[in-house]
Design an enzyme around this catalytic site. Structure first.
Site, PDB file in Angstrom:
ATOM      1  CG  ASN A  79      -5.767   1.087  12.068  1.00 29.50           C
ATOM      2  OD1 ASN A  79      -6.049   0.707  13.198  1.00 29.50           O
ATOM      3  ND2 ASN A  79      -4.523   1.240  11.688  1.00 29.50           N
ATOM      4  CB  THR A  80      -9.029   5.277  13.590  1.00 25.31           C
ATOM      5  OG1 THR A  80      -7.805   5.640  12.971  1.00 25.31           O
ATOM      6  CG2 THR A  80      -9.230   6.118  14.844  1.00 25.31           C
ATOM      7  CE  LYS A 124      -3.304   2.582   2.765  1.00 24.88           C
ATOM      8  NZ  LYS A 124      -3.696   2.846   4.146  1.00 24.88           N
ATOM      9  N   GLY A 162     -11.060   7.411   7.553  1.00 23.90           N
ATOM     10  CA  GLY A 162     -12.149   8.317   7.880  1.00 23.90           C
ATOM     11  C   GLY A 162     -13.454   7.652   8.261  1.00 23.90           C
ATOM     12  N   GLY A 164      -8.354   9.253  10.664  1.00 24.78           N
ATOM     13  CA  GLY A 164      -8.583   9.359  12.096  1.00 24.78           C
ATOM     14  C   GLY A 164      -9.758  10.244  12.466  1.00 24.78           C
TER      15      GLY A 164
END
Lengths: 255, 255, 255, 255
Positions: free
Chosen positions: C204-205, C95, C183, C156
């Site tokens: 992820n976040t 990535k 996001g 995030g």
């Protein structure tokens, strides 16, 4: 152009109703002037007959007072406050507010309608603050309301038109002035409501908490006029992609 | 108050830039007057030197012309159009538009930056139409742009500020006038952009497709001023519920 | 049904790509299991060859590793990291992330495209993280990308699909898997993206900051499948009011 | 995990209530199976005792029937329909719907509450369809409702959670299952409602108008479970920009 707002037989140029609840008295005059408001709300507790400072001394004579029944938890209390207000010389207009809930300060449509009916029969020009429910609005029409004041979003939240779809229904179905009251935090939100065909805007918190209170009042005034003019002008449509091609460059360069 | 917009060393009172692309020539004058625009875009193909009707005859002298490079599919074509425009007497200002995509008419930031660099060196006041990408905006600053014109949403879509979060980043990070161009369909959307700190608005379709074109131009003007004033006044905050209790009724009634 | 995702010649059942950046190593295995992820990102600094804890020990063998170039500020750095990753045995997938801006952590499309081109020629399966600009996406196709990973909103931020209108354009125009990355803060937002025709989601976040990390991974998995199924099923249309009357009561009662 | 929904003393694994109003009878069974619904609404007119096709023949035995009072224009009519329903063997559960308005099909909270009170006293498990007004919800609690079913947006509109802010208030304040009914057009909207803490979702139009009805039912089921799990897991917060820097590249490359 004679695009005027009629409420209770009185004619208004301005479609901006100013809530006075959170101002220092010194500021009210400037805010009224910059906002060009012609109607200002008034909590009765600020209009004491006693010797202290009286808000009425700060409001110009040509302004229509709109005493509210702030603090009323049921129809009976609202009716008592309205009558006291008239006795104190605050006039025939009254904004009926009934909130039994003290957390969200949402209007109680049922009690509000009861108070509206009583006060309308006593000759008041009743402008009820309401939760935008079509059936409640119809009941308020039957009860003799002079306008309906649906909330845009919970009071003080500055969230704008949370109730948009339902206010549009009131605009389309109710044959009284529709005045969005509460929750508008920015002039663009007031403008958006006016574009939908709402008749007037009431605002307090957003003006009172601005850095420059008088300038924010002016901003609301301008945005409300902008929204009204856009409504009268007839908004264009939101279009889907349609490849609205500009004429080709080659044509121009070779032309 | 001296809240003026400076672009290319010129001072503007108005923050409303009018796109002229979709008007009949007869309407332009009225729209400029009602919108109080001081800058009007111009597609070169409407400013022919030939014998036919010339849009320049309809635009008052005190208006700053903003010729665009509409139709350009790469930097080279944009540069050619800009030079022609100057030769035809349309002045130093130029809105660089490069779109190789003919379906969505999105600006090509890379070609746009190349054209901006060339034209800025030739003394043009370059105002590039762009997709709101922070890195591209920085490249445009380096290339000598006099302002950046990010799109609000796809042109002609009237969808408003689809790119809101990214335009806010430009407002916060780029030290040039930020002018939202394209996609604004209603005055409330223009007002919202101005509240965010955007410096000016360009609008065409929403005005041109309104029922009453001149009145809609006025509505945009008012909403842009409202948004600017709200920005200057300092917006209040969106609050969480906090039980901002009115003083209790009982206190009043017994007081 | 054989609705599979193909990237770089490999076949995936799962459309949920897990970002591992913010987990403790102990949690990764549980999150992968509950989320049924088949591809997991990996920051090279967590895959040290040294003696300490190595994230690779915690990731099951059947998982496709997606090392990222986190920390790269230009194409050259991204290329170096990717090569190191391959040398360390992390495989062919990469990535590409290039962010020269350290405040908003927005991807730099220009540098990203350069790195993509170099790495694709070296045989990598390149999945570039990008700002959703149609022209940049086309350049990435030309550069040999195996998929494009547009951001939904700033990393995030948990704001969801701020870039919705532009991701839809990529879905409609770009003939590569579209993977929304960054996001997305709630499963409903992942679902919404999938309903639009996006091919996969990276997250992820939102998972890492949940109260129960494994259960949130499961929630994302379910919502992504839901959105995919809704896309395949064909969404019904948003209707205007049409008085879709139920059959009248009287008919029933008298019938 | 034993995360079950209790209504009227009955326990449900599924939080998806299927509206059957717009299906052909042949499809109902497949939709129930793919959606794993355990409760299905039923308009009485489709449950005729006569010789024709009877919807009851198509609904598996383990499904809880939720007859509605569709067509009722006041409390009295709703009560009559509910009683008939019980006589016809459709059980104790009833969804009270009263709509005197035939254009927007909005629920009439006042008449709905009256009917709820009567039917609850007669032993029905009453699930009233309502306009999400906090005061009305409290009245419904007092009247003996077993759950409240606020509308998400006008029925058939597929607009999603127009009433979001007010449904959140019900979730926070009302100690009964909250079931969002009407207006949800996409699984992502159902997921969003569940993330807020809503207890269940009822859906009809969005499933019935999908291209593949059974697959859409499955998508709703999955999205509802996703939203429930996200709620139970505890959503992370939406963050402001905070420069959550990845560790610097240099550290890695030189490390």
């Amino acid at each position: 152009m004679s695009d005027k707002l009629m409420i209770g037989g009185r004619e208004f140029q301005s479609r901006f109703i100013l809530g006075s609840g959170k101002f220092s008295l010194e500021l009210i005059k400037a805010v009224i002037e910059h906002g060009e408001a012609e109607m200002v709300t008034l909590a009765l507790r600020r209009a004491n007959a006693g010797g202290e400072e009286n808000i009425l001394d700060y409001i110009p004579n040509n302004i229509t007072l709109l005493p509210n029944t702030s603090g009323a938890r049921n129809a009976e209390e609202a009716v008592r406050i309205a009558r006291l207000s008239r006795e104190l010389g605050c006039g025939e207009f009254v904004k009926v507010e009934v909130m039994s809930d003290s957390k969200y300060l949402l209007p109680d449509n049922y009690e509000t309608t009861k108070a509206t009916e009583i006060l309308a029969k006593e000759g008041f020009v009743v402008m009820p603050y309401m939760y935008p429910d079509l059936y409640a609005a119809r009941s308020l029409v039957d009860a003799g309301a002079a306008a309906v004041m649906p909330l845009g979003s919970p009071i003080g939240s500055n969230k704008g038109l949370s109730t948009k779809d339902f206010i549009q229904i009131l605009v389309d179905e109710i044959d009284l002035p529709i005045i969005v009251d509460a929750g508008l935090g920015r002039p663009s939100q007031a403008c958006e409501a006016m574009e939908m065909g709402v008749d007037a805007i009431m605002c307090n918190t957003a003006v009172a908490t601005a850095g420059n209170v008088a300038l924010m009042a002016k901003a609301f005034k301008q945005s409300i006029e902008a929204g009204r003019n856009a409504y009268l002008a007839g908004l264009g449509r939101v279009l889907e992609f349609e490849g609205e091609a500009s004429s080709p460059l080659t044509g121009f360069l070779e032309g």
